[in-house]
Design an enzyme around this catalytic site. Structure first.
Site, mmCIF file in Angstrom:
data_model
loop_
_atom_site.group_PDB
_atom_site.id
_atom_site.type_symbol
_atom_site.label_atom_id
_atom_site.label_comp_id
_atom_site.label_asym_id
_atom_site.label_seq_id
_atom_site.Cartn_x
_atom_site.Cartn_y
_atom_site.Cartn_z
ATOM 1 N N LYS A 1 -36.731 7.278 -45.570
ATOM 2 C CA LYS A 1 -36.937 5.872 -45.180
ATOM 3 C C LYS A 1 -38.145 5.329 -45.959
ATOM 4 O O LYS A 1 -38.123 4.216 -46.492
ATOM 5 C CB LYS A 1 -37.203 5.752 -43.673
ATOM 6 C CG LYS A 1 -36.144 6.426 -42.760
ATOM 7 C CD LYS A 1 -36.466 6.262 -41.280
ATOM 8 C CE LYS A 1 -36.037 7.389 -40.351
ATOM 9 N NZ LYS A 1 -34.651 7.607 -40.085
ATOM 10 N N SER B 1 -35.093 12.360 -44.880
ATOM 11 C CA SER B 1 -35.173 11.921 -43.486
ATOM 12 C C SER B 1 -36.180 10.787 -43.297
ATOM 13 O O SER B 1 -36.103 9.787 -43.997
ATOM 14 C CB SER B 1 -35.487 13.133 -42.621
ATOM 15 O OG SER B 1 -34.996 12.918 -41.328
ATOM 16 N N TRP C 1 -26.099 12.407 -36.834
ATOM 17 C CA TRP C 1 -27.197 11.592 -36.292
ATOM 18 C C TRP C 1 -27.614 10.506 -37.307
ATOM 19 O O TRP C 1 -27.987 9.399 -36.941
ATOM 20 C CB TRP C 1 -28.362 12.534 -35.979
ATOM 21 C CG TRP C 1 -29.531 11.941 -35.265
ATOM 22 C CD1 TRP C 1 -30.816 11.874 -35.723
ATOM 23 C CD2 TRP C 1 -29.551 11.376 -33.953
ATOM 24 N NE1 TRP C 1 -31.623 11.292 -34.782
ATOM 25 C CE2 TRP C 1 -30.879 10.980 -33.684
ATOM 26 C CE3 TRP C 1 -28.563 11.162 -32.967
ATOM 27 C CZ2 TRP C 1 -31.259 10.383 -32.477
ATOM 28 C CZ3 TRP C 1 -28.943 10.559 -31.770
ATOM 29 C CH2 TRP C 1 -30.268 10.180 -31.541
ATOM 30 N N HIS D 1 -28.750 18.810 -41.396
ATOM 31 C CA HIS D 1 -29.842 17.913 -41.796
ATOM 32 C C HIS D 1 -30.938 18.725 -42.480
ATOM 33 O O HIS D 1 -31.634 19.498 -41.832
ATOM 34 C CB HIS D 1 -30.380 17.258 -40.516
ATOM 35 C CG HIS D 1 -31.432 16.233 -40.757
ATOM 36 N ND1 HIS D 1 -31.186 15.052 -41.417
ATOM 37 C CD2 HIS D 1 -32.738 16.193 -40.406
ATOM 38 C CE1 HIS D 1 -32.295 14.333 -41.460
ATOM 39 N NE2 HIS D 1 -33.260 15.005 -40.855
#
Ligand code: GTR
Length: 424
Positions: A267, A263, A354, A404
Site C-alpha cells: 500500500k 502487503s 483476504w 500471503h
C-alpha cells in the site's frame, strides 16, 4: 408521534441489517453485491478525459487530491535529510559477489531527531545500477544472513519466535525473514537491493507520538488533522526521502528505481509511486484493501475492517467510508492509474483471499485505460490469467499458488518485469 416511532424503528432496522450484513466477510464471489466503479477517464464534472493533456492537467491532479484528502492524508510540510552518515561499506559482501553499504539518514527539527537506517547490496560493476527499493517488516538484519548488518535499535512488534522481545530485536532475529529476500538472485540479475525497516520512519502502532508525525505538529497538537497523513502516507514519505538519497548515490541509477512492497508495505509503495514520479517502476505484492484491491467490491478485507484493526494507517477522513464504500468518490484502480505510464506490477496469491485477488486484477484492468490513453499497453489480457501464468505489458499481473507472502516466485517475476522495462 406514531409516524416518528415508525421512522425510528425503520432506521434502526436498516442500521442493524447493514451491520449484520458486514459481520460476515465476503469470501464467495457470488455474494459480492452490485457495485459501480467510477470510470477513470470521466471527471467528477462528467466531462470525458480525451487526451494526455486532459489527464495530466485535469483528471490526475483531481484524483490525486481526493486520495490525499480522503484516503491517505496530506504530508503537512517539507522536511529534507539533515545528515547522511555512512557506517560502513564492503566490496566483499555475499562471498565477494556484491558491495554492501550501510548508512543512516537523519531528520532533525526543533529538538526532534529521527534516524532511518539503510542497507544496500549492489552488484560489483563500475556502472550505476538499477535498484529495488523496499521496506522490510522487522529490521535490515532480518533480510540476509550477514553478521555485518547492524541490528535495528528501533521499536519492533514482539515476536519471541524470532527473538523479538520487549520490542527489541536480538541476535536470534538475524536472517529471520531471509525467505522473502533472494539477495543473490537479485544481484546476479544486475540489480541492487536497498532496504529499510519501515518502523524507522513510523512505528506501526496506533500512536502518533513517535516516528515522523510529531515533526510537523503545531503547539499542543498530538495527532494529525483529519485530512493529514496516517502511517501509510508517512511510510510513502520515507520512501521519497530514500529516493532523495539515491539520487545522490554515485553507484545507483536513480532513473531506474523500482519501489516494491508487500502487503501494508505494498500500500505504501503504491502511494509513494502515485505521489512521487521519480519512482520509475512500482510493484505491489498482495497489497489488498487500501492498496491495489477495489474497495467497492467489499470482498475480503473492507474499509471498516481495516480502519478498525489499523486506525492509524489512513487519514481520519477515511473513516466516513466505513461500511459505505459506495460513497467513495474514487476506487483503487484510480490509484493505480496515477502511476501511469510508468511500469506497474500487481501481484496476488490464491491463498490470500483476504486481499481480494480478483479485485486486484480488476483494478489493474480498469487502470489500463489510462495507460492506453498515454500510448502504452496496460494489462495485456482482459480476463484474469490462470494461476502461475504472469502477464506483462506496462502493467504486469500474476496470481500464484500459496499464501500471503513475498516469495522467490514473486521476485522472479519482478526481476523479469524490470528486465523488460529497464534493460530494453
Ligand atoms: C493484515 C491487513 C492487511 C495487510 C496485512 C499485512 O492484517 O489486514 O491489510 O496489510 O496485514 O500487512 O501483512
Amino acid at each position: 408521534m406514531k409516524k416518528l416511532a415508525f421512522i425510528l424503528l425503520l432506521s434502526s432496522f436498516i442500521w442493524t441489517s447493514a451491520h449484520a450484513q458486514r459481520e460476515n466477510v465476503i469470501s464467495d464471489e457470488s455474494k459480492v453485491p452490485a457495485y459501480t466503479v467510477p470510470d477513470v477517464l470521466t471527471r467528477l464534472n462528467g466531462k470525458k478525459v480525451k487526451s494526455e493533456k486532459d489527464w495530466f492537467k485535469k483528471q490526475r491532479p483531481e484524483l490525486l487530491k481526493i486520495f490525499t484528502d480522503q484516503v491517505y492524508g496530506k504530508v503537512p510540510g517539507v522536511l529534507g535529510i539533515s545528515e547522511v552518515k555512512v557506517w560502513e561499506t564492503s566490496d566483499n559482501a555475499l562471498n565477494g559477489l556484491a558491495r554492501r553499504k550501510q548508512l543512516s539518514l537523519f531528520f532533525k527539527k526543533n529538538n526532534l531527531n529521527l534516524e532511518v537506517n539503510v542497507l544496500m547490496y549492489l552488484p560489483k560493476t563500475t556502472q550505476k545500477v538499477p535498484v529495488f527499493l523496499a521496506y522490510n517488516f522487522t529490521g535490515n538484519h532480518a533480510v540476509y544472513n550477514d553478521p555485518a548488518i547492524r541490528l535495528t535499535e528501533s521499536w519492533v512488534a514482539n515476536n519471541p519466535s524470532v527473538g523479538i522481545i520487549n520490542n527489541k530485536v536480538t541476535e536470534q532475529s538475524r536472517a529471520s525473514a531471509n525467505d522473502r529476500w533472494p539477495v543473490e538472485e537479485i544481484i546476479k540479475a544486475g540489480y541492487g537491493l536497498v532496504t529499510i525497516y519501515y518502523g524507522d520512519v513510523d512505528p506501526d502502532k496506533d500512536d502518533f507520538s513517535d516516528g515522523i508525525h510529531p515533526f510537523f505538529y503545531k503547539e499542543g497538537q498530538t495527532k494529525p488533522e483529519s485530512n493529514e497523513w496516517g502511517s501509510i502516507a508517512a511510510w510513502a514519505w520515507g520512501l521519497s526521502r530514500a529516493m532523495d538519497y539515491l539520487e545522490k548515490d554515485p553507484m545507483v541509477d536513480s532513473k531506474k528505481v523500482a519501489v516494491l512492497g508487500h502487503s501494508r508495505l505494498g500500500k505504501a509503495a503504491l502511494w509513494a509511486g502515485a505521489t512521487d514520479p521519480r519512482f520509475a517502476m512500482v510493484i505491489s505484492n498482495e497489497s489488498g484493501c487500501g492498496g491495489a484491491a477495489l474497495s467497492k467490491r467489499i470482498y475480503g478485507e473492507t474499509v471498516e475492517i481495516i480502519n478498525t484493526s489499523f486506525p492509524h494507517w489512513f487519514c481520519e477522513n477515511f473513516l466516513q467510508y466505513d461500511n459505505h464504500e459506495e460513497l467513495l468518490p474514487v476506487d483503487q484502480h484510480m490509484l493505480l492509474a496515477l502511476i501511469g505510464p510508468r511500469p506497474l506490477y500487481v501481484a496476488s496469491a490464491e491463498g490470500d483471499q483476504w486481499a481480494d485477488p480478483k479485485g486486484e486484477f480488476l483494478s489493474a484492468k480498469y487502470a489500463s485505460a489510462v495507460y492506453e490513453l498515454l500510448g502504452k499497453e496496460g494489462l495485456p489480457v482482459k480476463e484474469m490469467p490462470q494461476v502461475n501464468h504472469p502477464v506483462m505489458g506496462a502493467i504486469g499481473y500474476h496470481i500464484r499458488t500459496g499464501k500471503h507472502d513475498l516469495t522467490p516466485y514473486d521476485w522472479t517475476q519482478y526481476i523479469g518485469f524490470a528486465d523488460k522495462h529497464f534493460k530494453k
